[in-house]
Design an enzyme around this catalytic site. Structure first.
Site, mmCIF file in Angstrom:
data_model
loop_
_atom_site.group_PDB
_atom_site.id
_atom_site.type_symbol
_atom_site.label_atom_id
_atom_site.label_comp_id
_atom_site.label_asym_id
_atom_site.label_seq_id
_atom_site.Cartn_x
_atom_site.Cartn_y
_atom_site.Cartn_z
ATOM 1 N N LYS A 1 0.846 -1.210 0.000
ATOM 2 C CA LYS A 1 0.000 0.000 0.000
ATOM 3 C C LYS A 1 0.872 1.248 0.000
ATOM 4 C CE LYS A 1 -3.697 -2.571 2.167
ATOM 5 N NZ LYS A 1 -4.415 -2.982 3.369
ATOM 6 N N GLN B 1 -4.504 -2.095 9.765
ATOM 7 C CA GLN B 1 -4.457 -3.390 9.084
ATOM 8 C C GLN B 1 -5.128 -4.471 9.940
ATOM 9 O OE1 GLN B 1 -3.189 -3.739 5.879
ATOM 10 N NE2 GLN B 1 -3.961 -5.841 5.968
ATOM 11 N N ASP C 1 -11.187 2.438 4.091
ATOM 12 C CA ASP C 1 -11.608 1.046 3.871
ATOM 13 C C ASP C 1 -13.132 0.956 3.770
ATOM 14 O OD1 ASP C 1 -9.404 -0.616 3.592
ATOM 15 O OD2 ASP C 1 -9.188 -1.014 5.746
#
Ligand code: NAD
Length: 297
Positions: free
Chosen positions: A52, A96, A119
């Site tokens: 990322k 994460q 997200d």
């Protein structure tokens, strides 16, 4: 003839499209910022956050990474979250998944400022998505929609079967595809571990999406001729190569390929799209927070 969907190529198009938006923001003196937070040192998670960060660099997004000791109390993680919520240079960030066992990931998500939740997992953003007013479409479902669009696959009126009902893929994708919208208007069947006669549901699909986490669960006899097959699965299967494993999807590519009209490979299908759509959400977040209108791809 089966066509193989090139997820890398479509992801590259999205990234090129974002570069224009990033230039528009730069002209207004703003640079999108994305932070990744990793609690603990799980090697797979480290690989994901590294990728990322590399993606950010590639398109000109300011990337920042924050590590939190895996044994620290949840409050250490919350301090970092609160700091990112208040940081005007960071327009979007993610923690994460998974977090260590002593940290409830649901508490983590609820603490993230919804306008920075790139997200799209915060309950407010899930609610908005279900209501048809999404702020951020979760990256993998959004990536699947973009792949279908790129290959002119009509979802309107299509029978879509999704195998898997996860919070991050199956459920949000089902919600997006049933919506009254150009990239929705499908009739969606969601299957899961308790579904009876799965093959009957998969054979009925015009578009079949597998997001299960079971290597090669969907095989040739489960698929009808001409189906569009989207394989979200990424599974490590041990083998005797130097690497020690091979990546396989939830679809048995060999037996399904001859039946499908279009099929995604693993790797090189949905994976690159998920990464591209995180960048997309970050640019969108920056555009809103900076008050600069941009054209998104
Ligand atoms: P998950 O484990 O959260 O959910 C799996 C779902 O599959 C569950 O809803 C379960 O009910 C269902 N299921 C399990 N066994 C089944 C069976 N035998 N028959 C029918 N349904 C069954 O999974 P997830 O997080 O959605 O991930 C699914 C897969 O997709 C994994 O391989 C994961 O690595 C991969 N993934 C890939 C991307 C990407 O970018 N390509 C993104 C997210 C997840």
């Amino acid at each position: 003839m089966t066509d193989i969907i090139d997820g890398n190529a479509v992801a590259d198009e999205i990234k090129s499209g974002l570069e224009g938006a990033i230039e528009t923001l730069a002209d207004a003196g703003a640079r999108p910022g994305l932070a990744t937070v990793l609690m603990g040192d799980d090697p797979a998670s480290q690989t994901y956050v590294n990728m990322k960060q590399r993606d950010c660099e590639e398109v000109g997004i300011e990337g920042r990474h924050v590590d939190v000791d895996g044994d620290a109390p949840p409050e250490r993680l919350y301090e970092q979250i609160d700091a990112l919520n208040d940081d005007p240079d960071i327009h979007g960030y993610l923690v994460q998944d998974p977090t260590p066992d002593h940290v409830d990931y649901r508490d983590v998500i609820r603490r993230i400022a919804p306008e920075k939740d790139v997200d799209g997992f915060h309950p407010e953003n899930v609610g908005r998505l279900v209501a048809g007013d999404a702020r951020f479409r979760p990256c993998t479902p959004h990536g699947v929609q973009k792949l279908l669009q790129a290959y002119d696959v009509e979802t309107e009126g299509a029978d879509v079967t999704i195998v898997g009902r996860s919070r991050i893929v199956g459920k949000p994708l089902a919600n997006l595809l049933v919506q009254k919208a150009d990239d929705g208007n499908a009739t969606v069947t969601v299957c899961h571990s308790r579904t009876e006669d799965l093959a009957e549901k998969t054979r009925n699909a015009d578009i079949l999406v597998a997001a299960v986490g079971v290597p090669e669960l969907v095989d040739g006899p489960m698929v009808s001729e001409g189906t569009v097959v989207i394989d979200v699965g990424i599974n490590r299967v041990e083998d005797d190569t130097e690497k020690g494993y091979e990546l396989v999807g939830d679809v048995d590519f060999k037996s399904v390929k001859s039946k499908a009209s279009l099929i995604t490979p693993v790797p090189g299908g949905v994976g690159p799209m998920t990464r591209a759509m995180l960048l997309y959400n970050t640019v969108k977040a920056a555009s809103v927070q900076e008050g600069v209108a941009v054209d998104l791809p």
